[in-house]
Design an enzyme around this catalytic site. Structure first.
Site, PDB file in Angstrom:
ATOM      1  N   ASP A 186      56.614  34.113  25.491  1.00  0.00           N
ATOM      2  CA  ASP A 186      58.022  33.865  25.822  1.00  0.00           C
ATOM      3  C   ASP A 186      58.825  34.497  24.697  1.00  0.00           C
ATOM      4  O   ASP A 186      58.419  34.439  23.534  1.00  0.00           O
ATOM      5  CB  ASP A 186      58.320  32.365  25.852  1.00  0.00           C
ATOM      6  N   GLU A 215      57.981  36.742  29.170  1.00  0.00           N
ATOM      7  CA  GLU A 215      59.136  36.047  29.764  1.00  0.00           C
ATOM      8  C   GLU A 215      60.372  36.177  28.873  1.00  0.00           C
ATOM      9  O   GLU A 215      60.348  35.839  27.703  1.00  0.00           O
ATOM     10  CB  GLU A 215      58.835  34.553  29.986  1.00  0.00           C
ATOM     11  N   GLU A 264      50.643  35.239  27.731  1.00  0.00           N
ATOM     12  CA  GLU A 264      52.073  35.099  27.987  1.00  0.00           C
ATOM     13  C   GLU A 264      52.876  34.843  26.718  1.00  0.00           C
ATOM     14  O   GLU A 264      52.838  33.740  26.172  1.00  0.00           O
ATOM     15  CB  GLU A 264      52.331  33.925  28.943  1.00  0.00           C
ATOM     16  N   HIS A 289      59.263  29.671  22.682  1.00  0.00           N
ATOM     17  CA  HIS A 289      59.577  29.197  24.035  1.00  0.00           C
ATOM     18  C   HIS A 289      61.041  28.787  24.186  1.00  0.00           C
ATOM     19  O   HIS A 289      61.646  28.979  25.231  1.00  0.00           O
ATOM     20  CB  HIS A 289      58.681  28.014  24.406  1.00  0.00           C
ATOM     21  N   HIS A 337      48.767  30.542  28.900  1.00  0.00           N
ATOM     22  CA  HIS A 337      50.154  30.065  28.859  1.00  0.00           C
ATOM     23  C   HIS A 337      50.546  29.774  27.414  1.00  0.00           C
ATOM     24  O   HIS A 337      50.063  28.802  26.825  1.00  0.00           O
ATOM     25  CB  HIS A 337      50.235  28.802  29.720  1.00  0.00           C
TER      26      HIS A 337
HETATM   27 CA    CA Z   1      56.926  30.913  29.882  1.00  0.00          CA
END
Ligand code: CA
Length: 350
Positions: free
Chosen positions: A67, A171, A65, A80, A38
């Site tokens: 973002d 994301e 991941e 993020h 994450h």
């Molecule tokens: Ca995220």
């Protein structure tokens, strides 16, 4: 002689690969549940830094991941927030570049300008305090905001040098807001992913977003074949009449049926998958079974050793509740190494 040493070194490595569960190439079926780093190994290094990505990779993450937000000059950056002020020293470097709300928006800065900023541990914008004061010390060392391309090159480079196949969960942040600011984030990110070889559903790349309309658009208008994951926060399918935290089962079932028309999986907050009894004990609710019945994979978030939700007595109990009792498909974690360790102590899981 040298060859003998090389062979010995390889033989010594074999138990390591077996013990850690890191697949030797060629890899066929992905492991279940997958460990999703994450924002990198963010329990140990500032989130969304290349150092944190390298550490997550070395700790055996299956997926990493990023973002993504878009810069003034249209480049996807790994960040993020749409703001720079929660994780960088932007206030010191560009004191006059905030908007009237006092925030510093990444979209108002070029990549060159953002590269001048140092990344540090996350600050809570409301209190001005570190969110995780026990993690990496604020303001130390030298970390920068990576572009999406730089992060992909790091992961692909490590895939080549290690022979592993670590993938991405990308994301998109706030697509509607980006559109109002004149940037089509989905289109821009798809083009960077395509340039790096991520185009079809067999490629090791997932796209995730909270915005259902944008995911539908990705499938129908932008015609992407990549795997899509619909994110849900802890308030989804809230029951109006039941106990606090209860979900409306009919709304959940209808919601999952809708998701199954355009996506491959869901990314729910941990709390959404849990039923808590009068004594505060937690057990799986129906969501994972209902999702799996619709062929949706389930990637819950976020497993943090230093922020275990109060419905679980320990980090280990939390990981086992989701991995063993629910059978989820992936775990978003700030601690890839410790998550992996718990899974390995339970051989049925890895
Ligand atoms: Ca995220």
């Amino acid at each position: 002689m040298q060859r003998i040493y090389q062979t010995l070194a390889l033989l010594l490595l074999v138990p390591f690969f077996c013990r850690t569960g890191i697949a030797m190439p060629p890899e066929t079926e992905p492991p279940r549940p997958m460990i999703i780093a994450h924002r990198g190994a963010s329990g140990y290094l500032p989130e969304h830094t290349l150092a944190g990505v390298a550490m997550a990779y070395a700790q055996g993450a299956d997926l990493i991941e990023p973002d993504v937000i878009i810069s003034k000059d249209g480049t996807p950056l790994v960040l993020h927030d749409i703001y720079l002020d929660t994780v960088t020293n932007v206030r010191d470097v560009f004191p006059d570049r905030g908007r009237s709300d006092g925030r510093f928006y990444a979209i108002d800065f070029t990549v060159d300008e953002i590269k001048r900023l140092k990344v540090s541990e996350r600050i809570d914008a409301r209190t001005g305090h570190l969110v995780y004061p026990q993690r990496f010390p604020a303001g130390k060392s030298d970390f920068r905001v990576p572009t999406l391309a730089e992060e992909i090159e790091l992961i692909q480079g490590l895939n080549q040098s290690t022979g592993r196949n670590v993938g991405l969960v990308v994301e998109f942040k706030q697509p509607a807001w980006h559109r109002r600011e004149g940037k089509d984030i989905a289109k821009i990110v798809l083009s960077v992913l395509s340039r790096h070889g991520y185009r079809s559903r067999t490629d090791n790349c997932y796209l995730e977003c909270f915005d259902a309309d944008e995911l539908k658009r990705l499938r129908s208008e932008l015609k992407t074949d990549l795997k899509l994951v619909q994110l849900f926060d802890g308030d989804a399918w809230k029951s109006q009449s039941g106990e606090a935290g209860d979900i409306d089962v009919a709304a959940m079932q209808a919601g999952l049926s809708d998701v199954a028309t355009y996506a491959d999986g869901i990314g729910p907050a941990l709390r959404l998958l849990v039923r808590i009894d009068g004594q505060g004990r937690s057990s799986p609710n129906e969501v994972v079974a209902e999702a799996h019945a619709r062929k949706l994979i389930v990637f819950p978030y976020t497993f943090r050793r230093d922020a275990v939700p109060d419905f679980c007595p320990s980090f280990e109990a939390l990981v086992l509740l989701f991995a063993r009792d629910m059978g989820v498909d992936g775990l978003f974690t700030d601690f890839p190494d410790q998550t992996r360790e718990i899974l390995q102590q339970n051989p049925a899981l890895r």
